[in-house]
Design a protein around this motif. Structure first.
Motif, PDB file in Angstrom:
ATOM      1  N   GLY A  40       0.816  -1.211   0.000  1.00 11.30           N
ATOM      2  CA  GLY A  40       0.000   0.000   0.000  1.00 11.30           C
ATOM      3  C   GLY A  40       0.847   1.258   0.000  1.00 11.30           C
ATOM      4  N   ARG A  41       1.961   1.231   0.725  1.00  2.87           N
ATOM      5  CA  ARG A  41       2.866   2.383   0.720  1.00  2.87           C
ATOM      6  C   ARG A  41       3.447   2.606  -0.674  1.00  2.87           C
ATOM      7  NH1 ARG A  41       5.083   4.088   5.744  1.00  2.87           N
ATOM      8  NH2 ARG A  41       4.017   3.123   7.517  1.00  2.87           N
ATOM      9  N   LEU A  42       3.830   1.514  -1.334  1.00  2.00           N
ATOM     10  CA  LEU A  42       4.333   1.635  -2.702  1.00  2.00           C
ATOM     11  C   LEU A  42       3.253   2.160  -3.637  1.00  2.00           C
ATOM     12  CD1 LEU A  42       6.321  -1.722  -3.046  1.00  2.00           C
ATOM     13  CD2 LEU A  42       7.271   0.568  -2.712  1.00  2.00           C
ATOM     14  N   ALA A  43       2.019   1.709  -3.410  1.00  2.00           N
ATOM     15  CA  ALA A  43       0.915   2.125  -4.268  1.00  2.00           C
ATOM     16  C   ALA A  43       0.641   3.619  -4.130  1.00  2.00           C
ATOM     17  CB  ALA A  43      -0.341   1.320  -3.950  1.00  2.00           C
ATOM     18  N   VAL A  44       0.700   4.152  -2.915  1.00  2.00           N
ATOM     19  CA  VAL A  44       0.482   5.588  -2.712  1.00  2.00           C
ATOM     20  C   VAL A  44       1.551   6.383  -3.462  1.00  2.00           C
ATOM     21  CG1 VAL A  44       0.563   7.448  -0.999  1.00  2.00           C
ATOM     22  CG2 VAL A  44      -0.768   5.368  -0.540  1.00  2.00           C
ATOM     23  N   ALA A  45       2.809   5.951  -3.359  1.00  2.00           N
ATOM     24  CA  ALA A  45       3.880   6.643  -4.070  1.00  2.00           C
ATOM     25  C   ALA A  45       3.672   6.578  -5.578  1.00  2.00           C
ATOM     26  CB  ALA A  45       5.234   6.035  -3.688  1.00  2.00           C
ATOM     27  N   GLU A  46       3.226   5.445  -6.074  1.00  2.00           N
ATOM     28  CA  GLU A  46       2.976   5.305  -7.517  1.00  2.00           C
ATOM     29  C   GLU A  46       1.782   6.138  -7.950  1.00  2.00           C
ATOM     30  OE1 GLU A  46       3.553   3.549 -11.470  1.00  2.00           O
ATOM     31  OE2 GLU A  46       4.739   4.252  -9.766  1.00  2.00           O
ATOM     32  N   MET A  47       0.765   6.238  -7.102  1.00  2.00           N
ATOM     33  CA  MET A  47      -0.369   7.104  -7.421  1.00  2.00           C
ATOM     34  C   MET A  47       0.071   8.557  -7.528  1.00  2.00           C
ATOM     35  SD  MET A  47      -3.281   5.287  -5.023  1.00  2.00           S
ATOM     36  CE  MET A  47      -4.561   6.527  -5.317  1.00  2.00           C
ATOM     37  N   ASN A  48       0.945   8.985  -6.627  1.00  2.00           N
ATOM     38  CA  ASN A  48       1.516  10.332  -6.729  1.00  2.00           C
ATOM     39  C   ASN A  48       2.238  10.516  -8.059  1.00  2.00           C
ATOM     40  OD1 ASN A  48       2.587  10.715  -3.227  1.00  2.00           O
ATOM     41  ND2 ASN A  48       0.597  10.991  -4.159  1.00  2.00           N
ATOM     42  N   ARG A  49       2.992   9.516  -8.467  1.00  2.00           N
ATOM     43  CA  ARG A  49       3.776   9.621  -9.699  1.00  2.00           C
ATOM     44  C   ARG A  49       2.879   9.714 -10.932  1.00  2.00           C
ATOM     45  NH1 ARG A  49       5.885   6.995 -13.931  1.00  2.00           N
ATOM     46  NH2 ARG A  49       4.668   5.107 -13.544  1.00  2.00           N
ATOM     47  N   LEU A  50       1.754   8.996 -10.896  1.00  2.00           N
ATOM     48  CA  LEU A  50       0.860   8.947 -12.043  1.00  2.00           C
ATOM     49  C   LEU A  50      -0.122  10.107 -12.095  1.00  2.00           C
ATOM     50  CD1 LEU A  50      -0.026   5.134 -11.984  1.00  2.00           C
ATOM     51  CD2 LEU A  50       1.305   6.308 -13.761  1.00  2.00           C
TER      52      LEU A  50
END
Length: 402
Positions: free
Chosen positions: A197-207
């Motif tokens: 989930g932490r990785l997903a939040v960072a990826e959502m920020n990137r996208l």
């Protein structure tokens, strides 16, 4: 607790019908000033469950659909310009599989409504799209995904759904998933967000995907705040101050921190989100039903439960909130976070027959505007609540991605 009652109360979807009341008639409280502002300002709603409802009913919301909360005629009448279509994927898919496919089907349903009525609806992929579509006289249909289950453990699926038009993701729904713990689930598997989930939040920020903290636990919210580098939203949550012990709503401290983050809390219209009395009604009815079964040595059946509910509500009808209660939550959130951090997230078509008196459909939005006028809000501040704050966050998330 009773199975069907608590499931409905927890999920906020497919709630059984409550006893009819005079509140079903559309209230007509609004002043000319409020009606004019509703039509000239952009109004964004953070959460409308039209896709889920249409998947079940097969209705065409380009026409009047009295059985639903949302349709084109009532949205235009109330000035609703950009309802975020909720791509709701139930927690059951976390056990059966097929969550991604279900999300894709619902996105296709929204696209189908836009294709069926190109003069009425258009998919919005950016904040600027919302402004342009409003000017064209149509209703924008941005999309948000409710429940991160369709990510299915693959960060590449975030890019897939961004490409398909999803612009926010509610990390969890009624049960813990592979991203986050849920406020509705006693199991706290991760103690907040999962490592993925932490990785997903960072990826959502990137996208450029907005992170939605509705439905997650307080600990998961804290984890999001620690990870995100962009403002976040609570797409359809209200203030826990008015519903003590209801973790699904946001605490004062969370609302303050959301404001510090630059984000926005979008107030849910469901009565159980607004008042303690309404919040406790279903639980009290479930407890009474369980006691009735035990006292009479009976077993549960859907028919028996329905008959019990009908009798119970004759003596204790559901205590609907009022449009003034929605304004109370707005006042509280403004006090805590500031005028730049509050919006609207109705949960139309998602909270069953629990909408407040005077706010039963998008056609009634001028009533809420009128209430805010009466409380001394300026037109400029009301426009911030109606859309300005959410559009600012959306642009900030777009900019952070760039």
């Amino acid at each position: 607790m009773t199975r069907s009652l608590l499931a409905a109360a927890l999920c906020g979807l497919a709630l059984p019908a409550l006893l009819p009341t005079a509140a079903h008639a559309q209230a007509d409280r609004a002043s000319d000033r409020a009606r004019a502002l509703a039509q000239t300002a952009i109004i964004v709603d953070g959460h409308v469950d039209m896709p889920y409802r249409v998947q079940v009913s097969g209705a065409d919301v380009g026409q009047a659909v009295p059985a639903h909360d949302f349709d084109f005629p009532r949205a235009k009448a109330g000035g609703l310009d950009a309802p975020f279509m909720s791509i709701y994927v139930g927690a059951a898919f976390q056990g059966t599989g097929g969550a991604r496919a279900e999300a894709d089907r619902l996105i296709g349903l929204v696209e189908g409504q836009a294709a069926l009525h190109p003069d009425k609806f258009e998919i919005a992929y950016s904040a600027q799209d919302v402004v342009r579509i409003k000017k064209a006289g149509k209703i924008a249909l941005p999309m948000g995904m409710e429940n991160g289950a369709p990510i299915e453990g693959d960060l590449a699926n975030l890019a897939h759904f961004h490409k398909r038009g999803i612009r926010y993701i509610t990390l969890a729904h009624s049960r813990v998933n592979h991203l986050s713990d849920s406020s509705y689930d006693e199991e706290r598997r991760w103690g907040g967000l999962s490592p993925f989930g932490r990785l997903a939040v960072a990826e959502m920020n990137r996208l450029g995907l907005m992170v939605d903290v509705s439905h997650i636990t307080d600990a998961a919210f804290d984890d999001v705040m620690a990870v995100t580098r962009a403002p976040v939203i609570a797409s359809h949550s209200s203030c826990r101050h008015f519903t003590p012990g209801f973790e699904r709503n946001m605490s004062d401290a969370m609302i303050e921190r959301l404001g510090e983050n630059g984000g926005v809390i979008m107030i849910n219209f469901g009565s159980s989100f607004l008042t303690a009395e309404a919040n406790g009604h279903r639980r009290a009815m479930a407890e009474a039903y369980d006691a009735y079964l035990a006292d009479n040595d009976l077993t549960h059946s859907a028919e028996r439960e329905a008959a019990f509910e009908a009798g119970y509500q004759l003596n204790k009808p559901y205590p609907h909130a009022d449009v003034s209660d929605v304004a109370d939550h707005i006042d509280r959130a403004v006090e805590l976070a500031g005028i730049d951090h509050v919006g609207l997230g109705s949960d139309f078509d998602g909270v069953g027959d629990t909408l407040p008196e005077g706010l039963k459909s998008p056609a009634d939005l001028p009533n809420l505007i009128d209430e805010l006028i009466d409380r001394g809000y300026s037109d400029g501040d009301i426009v911030k609540i109606l859309s300005g704050n959410l559009l600012r966050v959306w642009r900030a998330v777009e900019a952070a991605a760039e």
